[in-house]
Scaffold this motif. Sequence first.
Motif, short mmCIF file in Angstrom:
data_model
loop_
_atom_site.label_atom_id
_atom_site.label_comp_id
_atom_site.label_asym_id
_atom_site.label_seq_id
_atom_site.Cartn_x
_atom_site.Cartn_y
_atom_site.Cartn_z
N VAL A 217 12.13 -3.88 3.51
CA VAL A 217 12.48 -4.56 2.46
C VAL A 217 14.23 -3.97 2.05
N LEU A 218 14.92 -5.09 1.77
CA LEU A 218 16.49 -5.01 1.82
C LEU A 218 16.80 -4.63 0.45
N PRO A 219 17.19 -3.53 0.36
CA PRO A 219 17.94 -3.01 -1.12
C PRO A 219 18.95 -3.90 -1.69
N LEU A 220 18.65 -4.15 -2.73
CA LEU A 220 19.49 -5.07 -3.64
C LEU A 220 19.48 -6.76 -3.31
N LEU A 221 18.46 -7.14 -2.33
CA LEU A 221 18.32 -8.29 -1.81
C LEU A 221 16.73 -9.07 -1.86
N ALA A 229 6.40 -8.62 -6.14
CA ALA A 229 5.01 -9.38 -6.74
C ALA A 229 4.77 -10.27 -5.93
N ALA A 230 5.58 -11.35 -5.82
CA ALA A 230 5.47 -12.55 -5.16
C ALA A 230 4.94 -12.37 -3.51
N THR A 231 5.81 -11.44 -3.17
CA THR A 231 5.32 -11.19 -1.68
C THR A 231 3.92 -10.63 -1.45
N VAL A 232 3.56 -9.65 -2.50
CA VAL A 232 2.28 -8.88 -2.31
C VAL A 232 1.11 -10.05 -2.66
N ARG A 233 1.43 -10.61 -3.71
CA ARG A 233 0.53 -11.81 -4.20
C ARG A 233 0.11 -13.08 -3.07
N ARG A 234 0.93 -13.19 -2.22
CA ARG A 234 0.82 -14.05 -1.36
C ARG A 234 0.38 -13.59 -0.10
N VAL A 235 0.57 -12.22 0.23
CA VAL A 235 -0.25 -11.70 1.44
C VAL A 235 -1.68 -11.45 1.33
N ALA A 236 -1.99 -11.09 -0.10
CA ALA A 236 -3.41 -10.81 -0.51
C ALA A 236 -4.11 -12.21 -0.49
N ARG A 290 10.55 4.75 -5.07
CA ARG A 290 10.41 4.16 -6.21
C ARG A 290 9.88 2.63 -5.81
N ILE A 291 10.31 2.32 -4.76
CA ILE A 291 9.79 0.82 -3.87
C ILE A 291 8.64 0.79 -3.55
N THR A 292 8.25 1.48 -2.65
CA THR A 292 6.75 2.10 -1.78
C THR A 292 5.74 2.26 -3.10
N GLY A 293 6.22 3.09 -4.01
CA GLY A 293 5.50 3.19 -5.36
C GLY A 293 5.02 1.82 -6.03
N GLN A 294 6.28 0.87 -6.28
CA GLN A 294 5.81 -0.47 -6.80
C GLN A 294 4.84 -1.11 -5.91
N ILE A 295 5.22 -1.13 -4.68
CA ILE A 295 4.26 -1.79 -3.87
C ILE A 295 2.86 -1.49 -3.72
N ALA A 296 2.49 -0.13 -3.86
CA ALA A 296 1.47 0.36 -3.75
C ALA A 296 0.70 -0.08 -5.19
N GLN A 297 1.21 0.17 -6.08
CA GLN A 297 0.72 -0.45 -7.51
C GLN A 297 0.24 -2.02 -7.18
#
Length: 324
Positions: A217-221, A229-236, A290-297
Motif C-alpha cells: 500500500v503506497l502512502p499518499l498514492l 475499498a475498491a481493491t478489497v471489493r474486487r479481491v473479494a 490506521r491503514i491495516t485497520g481500514q483494510i481489516a474492516q
Amino acid sequence: MRVPLVDVGWDALSLVDAADERPLIERRAVVRDGFYEVQARTVIERVPQVAGIAQRWAVSPYRGCAHACRGCGARAGHRRLGLDAGPDFDTRIVVKPNAVDRLRAELARWDGQELAVGVSGDCYQVAERTYRLMPGVIAALGEAAVPFTVYTKSALVLRDAGLLARAGARVAVSIAFVDERIRRAVEPGAPGGQARLELVSALVEAGVDCRVLMAPVLPLLSDAADQLAATVRRVAAAGARAVEPVVLRLPPGTRQWYMEWLGQAHPHLVERYEELYDRAGMPSAGYEERITGQIAQLCGVYGMGCGPAPVERREPAAAQLALV
C-alpha cells in the motif's frame, strides 16, 4: 536444528578476483541466455523483518525480478553481488539451478517452520519458463510436509496448480491496488490488476488455497479510503479467502530507488515521505495501524479473513518416513 545460512553461495574472492574489476556476479556466474547461473551453497534464507510477511525463512530460486516493482524490498540483495539495486535488479536475474537439490538436503534437517517461496524475486517470473525449478521445489516441500506460501504476480503459477493443491500450499497473489495508472508507474513489468484478479479466480477454481497480499500500500498514492475499498471489493469478488495487507517498506536499496522516482513523479510528496519513514525504512506505527485497520474492516464487510494465515503442521509423506 536449523540449517546454517549464508547470504551468498561462494567463498571469499581470490587474489585473481580482486584484480578483476567486473561485478562479483559476473566473475562467479555462468551467463546463459541473459541469466546469471550460480550454484547456491544454501537456499533457505532468513526473511528480513522489514519485509512485512509472516514467514521468517524463505526459498527463492531466483534473485532479482523482471516485474521491476519500484517498491520491492529485495532490491538491496543485488548490491552484495556488485550490482545496483535499480535497473540491475530488474534486468540481471540470478538463477540457482541447483535449488531443488540443495532444498532437499536442507529439508532433511529442517525443523518444520513455515517457508515463503519467492521473496528475493518472483518464483514464476519469465526465468521460470526456461528453468522450470518450481515443480521440483513444490515436490520437495510437499514430501517433507513443510507448510509454505508461494508469493507471485504471474499467471505462470497456474501451470503448477495441481502440484500446489496436492502439496497443501498457499498461494498469495500480490494485488496492492486496482488503479492501472499507478500500476504502470510503479510495477511496469508486472501483469495488470485485472489479470491478477482473474488469476486469483483461476487458482480458487483449481482448488488452491489462494490469498491476496495487498502489498505494498503506497502512502499518499494508493491509500485513500475509496482506493482501498475498491481493491478489497474486487479481491473479494475474485474469490480470495483472505487479504494480508502490508504498507510500503523502504529498506536501504529500495529507499533510494523509490525516492528517486518519487522525486521525479511526485516531488511534492518527498518531504512527507521523509517524515513518515524511519531510518530502517519502516512507516510510522500510527499510520500503518490506521491503514491495516481500514483494510481489516473492509475484509469483514466482504466476509474475508485479514492478516497472516494460521500455520498448519502436517505429517511427512510416507516415502520420506521410510528414509528416516
